[in-house]
Scaffold this active site. Structure first.
Site, PDB file in Angstrom:
ATOM      1  N   ASP A 148       0.699   1.521   8.691  1.00 32.39           N
ATOM      2  CA  ASP A 148       0.229   0.755   9.856  1.00 32.39           C
ATOM      3  C   ASP A 148       1.156   0.913  11.063  1.00 32.39           C
ATOM      4  OD1 ASP A 148      -1.655  -0.054   8.102  1.00 32.39           O
ATOM      5  OD2 ASP A 148      -1.267  -2.193   8.240  1.00 32.39           O
ATOM      6  N   GLY A 163       0.824  -1.219   0.000  1.00 28.45           N
ATOM      7  CA  GLY A 163       0.000   0.000   0.000  1.00 28.45           C
ATOM      8  C   GLY A 163       0.852   1.260   0.000  1.00 28.45           C
TER       9      GLY A 163
HETATM   10  P1  FBP Z   1       0.992  -1.950   3.613  1.00 33.96           P
HETATM   11  O1  FBP Z   1       1.254  -2.782   4.826  1.00 33.96           O
HETATM   12  O2  FBP Z   1       1.277  -2.632   2.361  1.00 33.96           O
HETATM   13  O3  FBP Z   1       1.695  -0.635   3.716  1.00 33.96           O
HETATM   14  O4  FBP Z   1      -0.553  -1.592   3.556  1.00 33.96           O
HETATM   15  C1  FBP Z   1      -1.242  -1.279   4.694  1.00 33.96           C
HETATM   16  C2  FBP Z   1      -2.693  -1.006   4.407  1.00 33.96           C
HETATM   17  O5  FBP Z   1      -2.901   0.344   4.115  1.00 33.96           O
HETATM   18  C3  FBP Z   1      -3.544  -1.465   5.587  1.00 33.96           C
HETATM   19  O6  FBP Z   1      -3.679  -0.443   6.542  1.00 33.96           O
HETATM   20  C4  FBP Z   1      -4.817  -1.875   4.929  1.00 33.96           C
HETATM   21  O7  FBP Z   1      -5.469  -2.881   5.650  1.00 33.96           O
HETATM   22  C5  FBP Z   1      -4.369  -2.422   3.614  1.00 33.96           C
HETATM   23  O8  FBP Z   1      -3.169  -1.756   3.317  1.00 33.96           O
HETATM   24  C6  FBP Z   1      -5.360  -2.187   2.524  1.00 33.96           C
HETATM   25  O9  FBP Z   1      -4.944  -2.890   1.406  1.00 33.96           O
HETATM   26  P2  FBP Z   1      -5.440  -2.617  -0.066  1.00 33.96           P
HETATM   27  O10 FBP Z   1      -4.665  -1.459  -0.577  1.00 33.96           O
HETATM   28  O11 FBP Z   1      -5.070  -3.853  -0.782  1.00 33.96           O
HETATM   29  O12 FBP Z   1      -6.904  -2.353  -0.012  1.00 33.96           O
END
Ligand code: FBP
Length: 705
Positions: free
Chosen positions: A228, A106
Site C-alpha cells: 500500500d 498481506g
Molecule cells: P498489508 O497492509 O497487511 O500489507 O496488506 C495490504 C493489502 O494488500 C491491502 O492492499 C488490501 O486491502 C488488503 O491487504 C487485503 O487483505 P486480505 O489479504 O486480508 O484480503
C-alpha cells in the site's frame, strides 16, 4: 498421426528436453535466486556500531509516552563502521544469538530477502547463530510453530516474491494472554530478538512487544512492509527518513504493466471502458503510481476527493447568509457525475472507450460512506463487547444483520434508542443495493480495519455512472462524435450532400456559413435521440417527405453516434502482491534485513529498520533505526481510540499528486488528438531498466532549485 505413431507418454516424460521445459524451476527462477543484491557501503564492514541522530525529532504522543515508557525515548540510530578498539561492543556484536522472524499481514514482494539479509548477517557475525521463522504469521508465535531457517531454505527463496517460505497471517497480539504466550514462545527458543515484518498494525504490535519483552532480554525490531506504500516516515521538520514501504514498487509495476496493456486494448477496438480497481486499503498511493506509469484516462485519488468543496453550493448558501456544510467533501452521487462528465467528453471526440483507475479504498473518502463505516464499526464492536459474542456469528445472514440494525434504530434492542443508528440512518442504509450493504457489514479484520478488498467498490460507482449516463443519453447529452472525414466519405459514397445533411443533423457542423465551429468531430443535435426524431429533422429540412424512409447512410451515421457504454472490470491486488520483487525491492529488502541484524547486534529494541534516501541513487542509501514508539498516534479502531502507528495517505501537496492533477485534462484526451498512454518498461530482472524506482519517489524528491 495415428495412435500407433505416437511416442509413449513415458518416453516423452523421460526426454531431457521435455523434463527441462516442464520442470517446476525454470531458468528465470534460477537467475533470480543467483542474483546478489547490492549492499550499502556500511555493510562492507564486519563490525557495525550505531550513532545517535538526535537531530531527527518527532512529536511524541502522550498516550505513547504512557504506554511505551521504556522504548519511547529511543533515538534515530545511524549505522556506522564500528571502532576497532571497542572490544565490549565487538564481543556483543559477534556473540552467538537466536533470532526469530515473522511475516505479518498481506504478502509484499521482497519479504524473503529480509529473511536472507538477517540470515546472512547473523551467520557472518557468528556462524553458530540460529534464525527461526514463525509459521503463518503471529499465530505461529502464539502456537509456537516455527522452522529453523537453513541456508538451503534461504537460497530457495532469494529474490522470489510472496511470503511462501514461512507464510503469513493477520493475527493480532492484542491481549495480555497473547503477550504472555508470545513471551513463552520466544523464551522457549531462547530468542535474543524477534524481527516483525509488517505494516502499520504489525509495527504497532512490534512496539508493544518490544515494551513487554524488554525486561526479559528479548529485542524486537520492525520492518516497513506493505504494498500500500502507506508507511512513509518524516520527522517533525519534514525530513524523509523512509520514503516508502517495501513491496510498493513491485506491486505498482505489476499493476501498471497490466493497466498499460488494457490501454492498448482499449485504443485498439474502441469498445470498452476498462475499470481497474487497484489495491491500497485506504491510501491511493498505488493508484497514483499506476496513473503516472500508464497515463490512464481517468484516475480517482481518494485523498483528493476528500478535499473537494462544492463552490456553487457554498456560494448559494452564502448568499442566504448560511453555511452549507454538505458542500464540503464528495458524495457518491457527485463522484458518479464527475466520471460521467469525463466519459461524455471523450465520447464527443469519438472516444467511447478508455481506462480508469479506481483505488480500492476510495469509498473511505466519500462522506456518507465514511460515516456508515465508522457507525457500523462502533455498533459491531459494542455488540461484541456487551454481549461477549461475535456479531457476525450471531447475525449470519444479511437479513439478520439488517433486522438488528432496524431494531437498534427503534430502541428495541439495547433498551434505549441507539445514539449511533437512528431511523434516518436505517432508511438511508436500506436504500443501498444489498451487495453494498453486505460489503459495509463485512467482518472487520483482526485490527478492526474495514476490509475494502471485500467490497465491490467499482460496481457501486459504475452502477451509478451507468444510470446517470442513461439519463444523459435520453437527454441527448451523451453522444459519440462522428469524425468529419468519415462523415464525408459515407455521404459522398452514397451521393448525398454532406453540407445539407451535416447542417440538418449535427449541432456543430462546419459549413461555409458556420465559422464558429472548427471541430473534427460532429455531434448529432440534442433533440435527435431516435430514428423517429432523426426522420423528423430531415423532413423539417425538406430533405425527406413523410413517406420517405431515412436513407441507410444517414441511419449508419446516426447509429454510430448512439453510445453503447460497455465496461470491463479488473481488480489488481493479489496478483501484484504475489509478484516477484523488482531489483529495487530486492536491494531494498536485503539491506533492511542487514540493518535489522545490525540493530539487534547493537542491543536496540523497539526500532524499525529503514533505508533513508531510497529516492536517490543507491550510493546514497543510508540504513537507519527509527523508534517505533515515536511514530504512534491515536486512531479510531473497532469503535475505540487506539494507539497505533500512523500511516500516510497521499499528500495532495506533493509533486507527484500535483503533476497527476495538472496532467488530468491531457491524459483524459477528450480532444481531437490521440491518447497519451505511456508504456511502462517491462518488469525486468536482467539488464538495465529505466524504471528502477517508483516514479512518485522520483518526482517527490525533485526540489525547485
Ligand atoms: P498489508 O497492509 O497487511 O500489507 O496488506 C495490504 C493489502 O494488500 C491491502 O492492499 C488490501 O486491502 C488488503 O491487504 C487485503 O487483505 P486480505 O489479504 O486480508 O484480503
Amino acid at each position: 498421426m495415428t495412435s500407433s505413431d505416437m511416442i509413449s507418454i513415458e518416453t516423452l516424460l523421460n526426454n531431457p528436453n521435455i523434463e527441462t521445459a516442464i520442470a517446476d524451476i525454470n531458468s528465470e527462477t534460477l537467475d533470480r535466486r543467483a542474483f546478489v543484491p547490492q549492499i550499502c557501503k556500511v555493510f562492507s564492514n564486519s563490525f557495525i556500531s550505531l550513532e545517535d541522530q538526535p537531530q531527527y525529532r518527532f512529536t511524541i504522543n502522550r498516550e505513547a509516552q504512557k504506554q511505551l515508557p521504556d522504548i519511547i525515548h529511543n533515538h534515530v540510530e545511524k549505522l556506522v563502521c564500528g571502532l576497532s578498539d571497542n572490544e565490549a561492543g565487538k564481543r556483543y556484536f559477534f556473540k552467538k544469538r537466536n533470532i526469530g522472524i515473522v511475516f505479518s499481514g498481506g504478502p509484499a514482494p521482497g519479504g524473503h530477502n529480509v529473511v536472507a539479509g538477517v540470515f546472512d548477517a547473523a551467520k557472518k557475525a557468528n556462524p553458530e547463530s540460529k534464525i527461526f521463522g514463525f509459521i503463518l504469521g503471529p499465530e505461529g508465535i502464539l502456537e509456537n510453530r516455527y522452522v529453523e531457517i537453513t541456508k538451503e531454505l534461504v537460497d530457495t527463496y532469494r529474490n522470489m516474491g510472496g511470503f511462501t517460505m514461512i507464510k503469513t497471517g493477520r493475527t493480532k497480539i492484542n491481549s495480555k494472554q497473547k503477550m504472555a504466550l508470545s513471551k513463552e514462545a520466544c523464551q522457549e527458543l531462547s530468542l535474543d530478538a524477534l524481527v516483525i515484518v509488517g505494516g502499520d498494525d504489525s509495527n504497532t504490535n512490534a512496539a508493544f512487544l518490544a515494551q513487554e519483552l524488554k525486561f526479559h532480554g528479548i529485542q524486537v525490531i520492525g520492518i516497513p512492509k506493505t504494498i500500500d506504500g502507506d508507511i512513509q516516515i518524516r520527522t517533525e521538520d519534514g525530513e524523509t527518513l523512509c520514503a516508502i514501504s517495501f513491496g510498493f514498487h513491485s506491486a505498482a509495476r505489476a499493476f501498471a504493466q497490466n493497466i498499460s496493456n488494457l490501454c492498448t486494448d482499449a485504443s485498439s477496438d474502441l469498445k470498452y471502458w476498462h475499470v481497474c480497481k487497484v489495491m491500497g486499503r485506504v491510501a491511493s498511493h498505488l493508484a497514483l503510481e499506476a496513473s503516472l506509469q500508464t497515463h490512464s484516462n481517468l484516475t480517482l485519488i481518494g485523498e483528493d476527493l476528500a478535499d473537494y468543496v462544492d463552490k456553487t453550493r457554498l456560494q448559494k448558501a452564502q448568499e442566504k447568509g448560511e453555511v452549507d456544510y454538505t458542500a464540503y467533501g464528495m458524495t457518491l452521487r457527485h463522484l458518479s457525475r464527475l466520471i460521467c462528465d469525463a466519459i461524455v467528453k471523450r465520447a464527443a471526440k469519438g472516444k467511447n472507450y478508455g481506462v480508469m483507475i479506481i483505488p480500492e479504498g476510495v469509498l473511505e473518502f466519500i462522506n456518507e460512506i465514511q460515516i456508515f463505516i465508522i457507525k457500523l464499526n462502533t455498533i459491531i464492536a459494542q455488540y461484541n463487547q456487551i454481549h461477549d459474542l461475535d456479531f457476525h456469528t450471531t447475525f449470519h445472514s444479511l437479513d439478520a444483520k439488517l433486522e438488528y440494525l432496524r431494531r437498534l434504530s427503534r430502541g428495541i434492542t439495547e433498551k434505549q434508542a441507539s445514539p449511533i443508528w437512528n431511523p434516518r440512518d436505517d432508511e438511508l442504509f436500506n436504500d443501498l443495493p444489498s451487495f453494498f450493504q453486505e460489503g459495509l457489514l463485512v467482518e472487520r479484520d483482526t485490527h478492526g480495519n474495514f476490509q475494502f478488498s471485500q467490497v465491490n467498490t467499482e460496481k457501486i460507482i459504475m452502477d451509478m455512472v451507468g444510470d446517470y449516463l442513461h439519463i444523459l443519453k435520453e437527454k441527448g447529452d451523451y453522444k459519440v462524435g462522428i469524425e468529419d472525414t468519415r462523415f464525408h466519405y459515407i455521404m459522398e459514397r452514397a451521393n448525398l450532400d454532406p453540407e445539407l445533411i451535416g447542417k440538418t443533423i449535427f449541432r456543430n457542423y462546419k459549413d461555409n456559413n458556420n465559422t464558429d465551429y472548427n471541430d473534427r468531430y460532429y455531434l448529432i443535435k440534442k433533440n435527435i435521440i431516435s430514428v423517429k426524431t432523426l426522420k423528423q429533422a430531415l423532413v423539417n429540412a425538406e430533405i425527406l417527405t413523410d413517406d420517405d424512409k431515412v436513407p441507410s447512410p444517414i441511419l449508419e451515421i446516426f447509429k454510430k453516434s448512439v453510445p453503447n457504454f460497455k465496461t470491463q472490470s479488473h481488480f489488481y491486488g493479489y496478483d501484484g502482491r504475489g509478484s516477484n520483487p523488482t531489483k529495487f525491492d530486492c536491494n531494498y529488502t536485503y539491506n533492511l534485513g542487514l540493518t535489522a541484524f545490525a540493530l539487534i547486534a547493537n542491543g536496540t529494541t523497539g526500532q524499525m529498520a529503514v533505508i533513508k534516501n531510497l529516492e536517490h541513487n543507491f550510493d546514497r542509501w543510508e540504513p537507519l533505526g527509527i523508534p517505533i514508539g515515536k511514530l504512534m498516534h491515536l486512531e479510531e479502531r473497532s469503535g475505540k481510540l487506539a494507539l497505533v502507528m500512523e500511516k500516510n495517505i497521499v499528500d495532495t501537496n506533493t509533486n507527484s499528486f500535483r503533476i497527476v492533477k495538472a496532467m488530468r485534462e491531457k491524459w483524459l484526451a477528450a480532444d481531437d488528438g490521440d491518447d497519451h498512454y505511456r508504456k511502462p518498461g517491462p518488469v525486468r530482472f536482467q539488464g538495465k531498466s529505466e524504471e528502477d524506482k517508483p516514479l512518485t519517489l522520483v518526482l517527490n524528491s525533485i526540489s525547485g532549485e
